[in-house]
Design a protein around this motif. Structure first.
Motif, short mmCIF file in Angstrom:
data_model
loop_
_atom_site.label_atom_id
_atom_site.label_comp_id
_atom_site.label_asym_id
_atom_site.label_seq_id
_atom_site.Cartn_x
_atom_site.Cartn_y
_atom_site.Cartn_z
N ILE A 37 -37.22 49.59 -43.30
CA ILE A 37 -38.07 49.66 -42.10
C ILE A 37 -39.29 50.54 -42.38
N ASP A 39 -38.81 53.98 -42.37
CA ASP A 39 -38.56 55.07 -41.44
C ASP A 39 -38.12 56.31 -42.22
N ASN A 41 -37.35 59.26 -41.15
CA ASN A 41 -36.59 60.23 -40.35
C ASN A 41 -35.41 60.78 -41.18
N PHE A 44 -31.69 59.71 -41.03
CA PHE A 44 -31.21 58.46 -41.64
C PHE A 44 -31.26 58.50 -43.17
N PRO A 62 -30.83 53.10 -34.95
CA PRO A 62 -30.27 52.28 -33.87
C PRO A 62 -30.22 50.79 -34.17
N THR A 63 -31.16 50.30 -34.98
CA THR A 63 -31.17 48.85 -35.20
C THR A 63 -30.39 48.46 -36.46
N TYR A 78 -26.58 52.28 -26.60
CA TYR A 78 -25.99 53.14 -27.63
C TYR A 78 -25.26 54.32 -27.01
N GLY B 68 -37.61 50.51 -32.71
CA GLY B 68 -36.53 51.49 -32.72
C GLY B 68 -36.98 52.80 -33.34
N GLN B 69 -37.74 52.69 -34.44
CA GLN B 69 -38.27 53.89 -35.11
C GLN B 69 -39.20 54.67 -34.17
N THR B 72 -36.86 56.47 -31.66
CA THR B 72 -36.07 57.61 -32.15
C THR B 72 -37.00 58.76 -32.52
N ASP B 73 -38.24 58.44 -32.94
CA ASP B 73 -39.23 59.51 -33.17
C ASP B 73 -39.54 60.20 -31.84
#
Lengths: 134, 147
Positions: A37, A39, A41, A44, A62-63, A78, B68-69, B72-73
């Protein structure tokens, strides 16, 4: 008006559910998914950083683990995070079947609800998808 | 990690910080591998062209992943994304920038939880919304901080 397709007989299928399919969540799969993705973060990706958060360790985005097939769009709810090492039991059930008259004739809406439960029997997520048949 | 936002910091109308993405064909291959969606329209140009597509297109679920990113951010480490829903309205192709955007539409408390509902979407370079959806996020409250 009586339903043309969604008869009482058809509606008996509401509540029917699939056998549980168990998916083991690997740490590497979570990382690769987040990377795909794009991402960054740390929740993860980075166990050490994630341990300093209230989650106490890495979790899945989440996805994560989305399934194709019903890709007309879906709704997710969730509850508990999905973590590396979790064995997630995936069960789909027919939540609703209804019929409505549209411009193109009768349309049948089938709502499928899929639950994702971890090996501590905690409900992690519920996905709802509606398929339309003409 | 980014700065934590609190429930008190947002109001109906507040913008969710936008997330820009520049997907490439490589990203689509990675996503195919990571998600297990190997439908060829996402990485095989000839196959896509033969299926009356303008070329390979983004997985809908990847666009869901981008949204989604963004959420969540927005929620931060101390928040939690409670709900995410999407509907696909148009195709997007690699090589074209897409931007995830959102705004708060409702702010409320339910039990001990402080929530916000957001309207979210993904926009192409022409400003068309090719994916639309909604999200509900639980945010930490400064009240809880003092308690």
């Amino acid at each position: 008006m009586a339903n043309k397709y969604v008869t009482d007989e058809v509606r008996k299928q509401i509540g029917m559910q699939s056998e549980a399919r168990v998916v083991e969540v690997e740490r590497g799969a979570i990382r690769r998914f987040a990377e795909a993705i794009g991402d960054p973060n740390p929740l993860f990706n980075d166990e050490a950083a994630a341990r300093r958060t209230r989650f106490g360790g890495m979790i899945a985005p989440p996805t994560f683990g989305e399934f194709r097939g019903l890709d007309g769009g879906s709704e997710w709810e969730y509850f508990e995070p999905i973590r590396p090492g979790d064995r997630i039991s995936v069960v789909s059930k027919i939540a609703d079947i209804r019929e409505s008259a549209g411009r193109l004739g009768a349309m049948v809406f089938i709502t499928v609800e899929t639950s994702y439960t971890n090996h501590y029997n905690q409900l992690c997520a519920v996905q709802r998808s509606t398929v339309i048949r003409y | 990690m980014t700065k934590q936002i609190y429930w008190e910091d947002v109001e109906a109308g507040s913008e969710v910080p936008a997330l820009e993405k520049n997907p490439t064909t490589q990203q689509l291959v990675r996503y195919a591998g990571a998600s297990g969606d190997f439908y060829q329209i996402h990485y095989d140009k000839d196959f896509a062209l033969n299926n009356n597509l303008p070329g390979v297109i983004l997985h809908g679920a990847l666009k869901n992943g981008f949204l989604g990113q963004m959420m969540t951010d927005f929620a931060g480490d101390r928040g939690w994304l409670r709900k995410l829903s999407v509907q696909y309205r148009g195709m997007d192709q690699p090589g074209a920038r897409v931007v995830c955007k959102g705004k708060v539409v409702k702010k409320y408390a339910a039990g001990s939880e402080h929530l916000v509902d957001c309207e979210i979407w993904l926009e192409n370079a022409k400003g068309e919304k090719t994916t639309i959806g909604g999200a509900t996020v639980i945010l930490p409250s400064r009240e809880g901080e003092r308690a």
